[in-house]
Design an enzyme around this catalytic site. Structure first.
Site, PDB file in Angstrom:
ATOM      1  N   HIS A 222       0.738  -1.049   0.127  1.00  0.00           N
ATOM      2  CA  HIS A 222      -0.084   0.091  -0.091  1.00  0.00           C
ATOM      3  C   HIS A 222       1.153   1.098   0.006  1.00  0.00           C
ATOM      4  CE1 HIS A 222      -4.077  -1.874   0.566  1.00  0.00           C
ATOM      5  NE2 HIS A 222      -3.400  -3.003   0.879  1.00  0.00           N
ATOM      6  N   CYS A 253      -7.496  -0.240   3.559  1.00  0.00           N
ATOM      7  CA  CYS A 253      -7.946  -1.498   4.151  1.00  0.00           C
ATOM      8  C   CYS A 253      -8.697  -1.164   5.231  1.00  0.00           C
ATOM      9  CB  CYS A 253      -6.740  -2.193   4.839  1.00  0.00           C
ATOM     10  SG  CYS A 253      -7.301  -3.679   5.764  1.00  0.00           S
TER      11      CYS A 253
HETATM   12  P1  HMG Z   1     -16.678 -14.185  12.853  1.00  0.00           P
HETATM   13  O1  HMG Z   1     -17.677 -13.422  13.239  1.00  0.00           O
HETATM   14  O2  HMG Z   1     -15.718 -14.838  13.397  1.00  0.00           O
HETATM   15  O3  HMG Z   1     -17.331 -15.591  12.062  1.00  0.00           O
HETATM   16  O4  HMG Z   1     -16.131 -13.660  11.421  1.00  0.00           O
HETATM   17  P2  HMG Z   1     -18.499 -16.644  12.391  1.00  0.00           P
HETATM   18  O5  HMG Z   1     -17.723 -17.812  11.851  1.00  0.00           O
HETATM   19  O6  HMG Z   1     -18.646 -16.711  13.721  1.00  0.00           O
HETATM   20  O7  HMG Z   1     -19.777 -16.139  11.615  1.00  0.00           O
HETATM   21  C1  HMG Z   1     -20.321 -14.963  11.958  1.00  0.00           C
HETATM   22  C2  HMG Z   1     -21.180 -14.718  10.626  1.00  0.00           C
HETATM   23  O8  HMG Z   1     -20.520 -14.520   9.373  1.00  0.00           O
HETATM   24  C3  HMG Z   1     -22.270 -15.756  10.389  1.00  0.00           C
HETATM   25  O9  HMG Z   1     -23.326 -15.079   9.713  1.00  0.00           O
HETATM   26  C4  HMG Z   1     -21.477 -16.453   9.258  1.00  0.00           C
HETATM   27  O10 HMG Z   1     -22.536 -17.295   8.502  1.00  0.00           O
HETATM   28  C5  HMG Z   1     -20.945 -15.371   8.457  1.00  0.00           C
HETATM   29  P3  HMG Z   1     -24.743 -14.882  10.940  1.00  0.00           P
HETATM   30  O11 HMG Z   1     -25.025 -16.346  11.474  1.00  0.00           O
HETATM   31  O12 HMG Z   1     -24.093 -13.882  11.763  1.00  0.00           O
HETATM   32  O13 HMG Z   1     -25.718 -14.491   9.815  1.00  0.00           O
HETATM   33  N1  HMG Z   1     -19.828 -15.696   7.883  1.00  0.00           N
HETATM   34  C6  HMG Z   1     -19.793 -15.624   6.292  1.00  0.00           C
HETATM   35  N2  HMG Z   1     -20.413 -14.938   5.579  1.00  0.00           N
HETATM   36  C7  HMG Z   1     -20.027 -15.030   4.326  1.00  0.00           C
HETATM   37  N3  HMG Z   1     -18.887 -15.487   3.672  1.00  0.00           N
HETATM   38  C8  HMG Z   1     -18.029 -16.074   4.654  1.00  0.00           C
HETATM   39  C9  HMG Z   1     -18.366 -16.213   6.052  1.00  0.00           C
HETATM   40  N4  HMG Z   1     -17.927 -16.933   7.090  1.00  0.00           N
HETATM   41  C10 HMG Z   1     -18.686 -16.482   8.166  1.00  0.00           C
HETATM   42  N5  HMG Z   1     -16.774 -16.769   4.468  1.00  0.00           N
HETATM   43  C11 HMG Z   1     -14.842 -13.818   9.462  1.00  0.00           C
HETATM   44  C12 HMG Z   1     -14.870 -14.244  10.788  1.00  0.00           C
HETATM   45  C13 HMG Z   1     -13.410 -14.346   9.058  1.00  0.00           C
HETATM   46  C14 HMG Z   1     -15.749 -14.563   8.483  1.00  0.00           C
HETATM   47  C15 HMG Z   1     -15.202 -12.219   9.135  1.00  0.00           C
HETATM   48  O14 HMG Z   1     -14.194 -11.802  10.272  1.00  0.00           O
HETATM   49  C16 HMG Z   1     -14.575 -11.831   8.072  1.00  0.00           C
HETATM   50  O15 HMG Z   1     -15.279 -11.986   7.069  1.00  0.00           O
HETATM   51  N6  HMG Z   1     -13.447 -10.806   7.743  1.00  0.00           N
HETATM   52  C17 HMG Z   1     -13.112 -10.628   6.668  1.00  0.00           C
HETATM   53  C18 HMG Z   1     -12.239  -9.246   6.504  1.00  0.00           C
HETATM   54  C19 HMG Z   1     -11.961  -8.618   5.404  1.00  0.00           C
HETATM   55  O16 HMG Z   1     -12.091  -9.266   4.144  1.00  0.00           O
HETATM   56  N7  HMG Z   1     -10.823  -7.821   5.487  1.00  0.00           N
HETATM   57  C20 HMG Z   1     -10.044  -7.241   4.212  1.00  0.00           C
HETATM   58  C21 HMG Z   1      -9.508  -8.201   3.483  1.00  0.00           C
HETATM   59  S1  HMG Z   1      -7.869  -8.491   4.129  1.00  0.00           S
HETATM   60  C22 HMG Z   1      -6.794  -7.230   3.385  1.00  0.00           C
HETATM   61  O17 HMG Z   1      -7.572  -6.363   2.812  1.00  0.00           O
HETATM   62  C23 HMG Z   1      -5.404  -7.342   3.552  1.00  0.00           C
HETATM   63  C24 HMG Z   1      -4.943  -7.998   2.162  1.00  0.00           C
HETATM   64  O18 HMG Z   1      -5.084  -6.849   1.020  1.00  0.00           O
HETATM   65  C25 HMG Z   1      -3.313  -8.101   2.418  1.00  0.00           C
HETATM   66  C26 HMG Z   1      -2.730  -6.486   2.967  1.00  0.00           C
HETATM   67  O19 HMG Z   1      -2.860  -5.308   2.468  1.00  0.00           O
HETATM   68  O20 HMG Z   1      -1.945  -6.791   3.870  1.00  0.00           O
HETATM   69  C27 HMG Z   1      -5.245  -9.156   1.618  1.00  0.00           C
HETATM   70 MG    MG Z   2      -3.948  -4.959   0.486  1.00  0.00          MG
END
Ligand code: HMG
Ligand code: MG
Length: 317
Positions: A222, A253
């Site tokens: 970034h 992010c």
């Molecule tokens: P959680 O709350 O611990 O998960 O989240 P959970 O298993 O307890 O589930 C909670 C709810 O999320 C449930 O729904 C699940 O069904 C749903 P509810 O019953 O409350 O309606 N759920 C999902 N829904 C859709 N798709 C899924 C999924 N999994 C669970 N896959 C979790 C844990 C990882 C899911 C959550 O924290 C999350 O989705 N985080 C994503 C954060 C994210 O996307 N961040 C940005 C990307 S990373 C980034 O940008 C860095 C990168 O670019 C590299 C860099 O720059 O360093 C890659």
């Molecule tokens: Mg990134």
């Protein structure tokens, strides 16, 4: 300061690769942080235009919790709408098995899992510790192997964390090896908040390449402090050949407040093309995509090369 760039100062720059793989992350990393959520049609058009400009590796969406990242909630529809071009890899970001299953159903060619080198960031981003994240990855790796889907592994906060500050390169090296050992075919080192400088990048790549083959390391900078291009040059001189970037420098992010978007793809490609390093990308086309998407997102184009080339084109017209 104890770092050394490879190559002698003989009047010639040495050690650059002939070819660089660009991984375009604008449609995921970029759009996940845009305040205006684009509709499916526009996202599809962005991805199609990027592929037409010659991008062969496009991260097209994320199968994550829609409560956490509403911008990515329609990734299945986006994948369904893309005009698939042969030889283009369309990747989906997945945090767990649920995400993997959605990516598989959406016919993603590759998935990317993401861990962090900072406990606090891991907790904020994916609501689990680093160890727990690897427990979640195990079934993803197993299912991906069964389905013959390659898995890319991101590691965030490799040069600093918004909550914990400095992160040790040894820790990054250990976690990179762990991602490699579980079967990721490429490890993308994320400077999530864009704080790293050249000497730190040197130390980072030097540590990681001892346990992961250097040709399997990608860099993901970034550009918050304007250091991304300098860091990329150092990484390339050290043997890295894979660079992540985002058209028009879109994004940031959501869990790293104040972080800028990725280094702009146009800026990377401008430099590489001019140095005779192959990317396969048509810069003029890419610039037009950057101008178009910036307008749609109602934001200034963060690519310097993009703005400069577009203004020249305007004068010609
Ligand atoms: P959680 O709350 O611990 O998960 O989240 P959970 O298993 O307890 O589930 C909670 C709810 O999320 C449930 O729904 C699940 O069904 C749903 P509810 O019953 O409350 O309606 N759920 C999902 N829904 C859709 N798709 C899924 C999924 N999994 C669970 N896959 C979790 C844990 C990882 C899911 C959550 O924290 C999350 O989705 N985080 C994503 C954060 C994210 O996307 N961040 C940005 C990307 S990373 C980034 O940008 C860095 C990168 O670019 C590299 C860099 O720059 O360093 C890659
Ligand atoms: Mg990134």
């Amino acid at each position: 300061m104890s770092f050394q760039l490879t190559g002698q100062l003989t009047g010639q720059l040495t050690n650059f690769p002939k070819k660089v793989k660009i991984v375009e992350v604008g449609a995921r990393d970029g759009l996940q942080n845009e305040p205006n959520i684009l509709d499916v049609k526009t996202k599809v058009e962005l991805i199609n235009r990027l592929a037409q400009a010659g991008l062969q590796h496009i991260e097209a969406g994320a199968f994550v919790s829609p409560k956490k990242i509403p911008q990515m909630a329609d990734s299945s529809e986006v994948f369904a709408g893309i005009d698939r071009i042969k030889n283009v890899t369309y990747t989906g970001l997945v945090p767990n098995l649920m995400g993997f299953e959605a990516a598989l159903a959406a016919k993603a060619d590759e998935v990317a899992i993401f861990a962090a080198a900072s406990e606090t960031f891991s907790k904020r981003n994916i609501n689990c510790t680093i160890d727990e994240s690897f427990e979640r990855f195990a079934p993803v790796m197993h299912a991906a192997k069964q389905a013959k889907i390659p898995v890319r592994g991101y590691l965030s906060c490799v040069l600093g964390c918004p909550y914990e500050g400095k992160i040790s390169v040894q820790k990054v090296a250990v976690l990179s090896k762990k991602l490699w050992d579980i079967g990721c075919h490429e490890i993308s080192l994320g400077d999530t908040i864009g704080v790293g400088v050249v000497s730190e990048t040197y130390a980072l790549i030097d540590a990681v390449r001892r346990s992961v083959p250097v040709e399997k390391i990608a860099v993901h900078f970034h550009d918050t402090y304007g250091q991304a291009l300098a860091n990329i040059i150092v990484a390339l001189q050290m043997g890295v050949t894979v660079v992540d970037s985002s058209v028009a420098g879109l994004g940031g992010c959501p869990y790293a407040v104040g972080a800028s978007g990725n280094v702009a793809t146009e800026d990377v490609v401008y430099g590489l093309n001019k140095m005779g390093i192959q990317t396969g990308i048509n810069l003029d086309w890419l610039v037009s995509v950057g101008q178009w998407i910036s307008k749609i997102c109602k934001r200034p184009n963060s690519s310097k090369a993009g703005v400069a080339i577009a203004s020249k084109q305007l004068k010609k017209d």
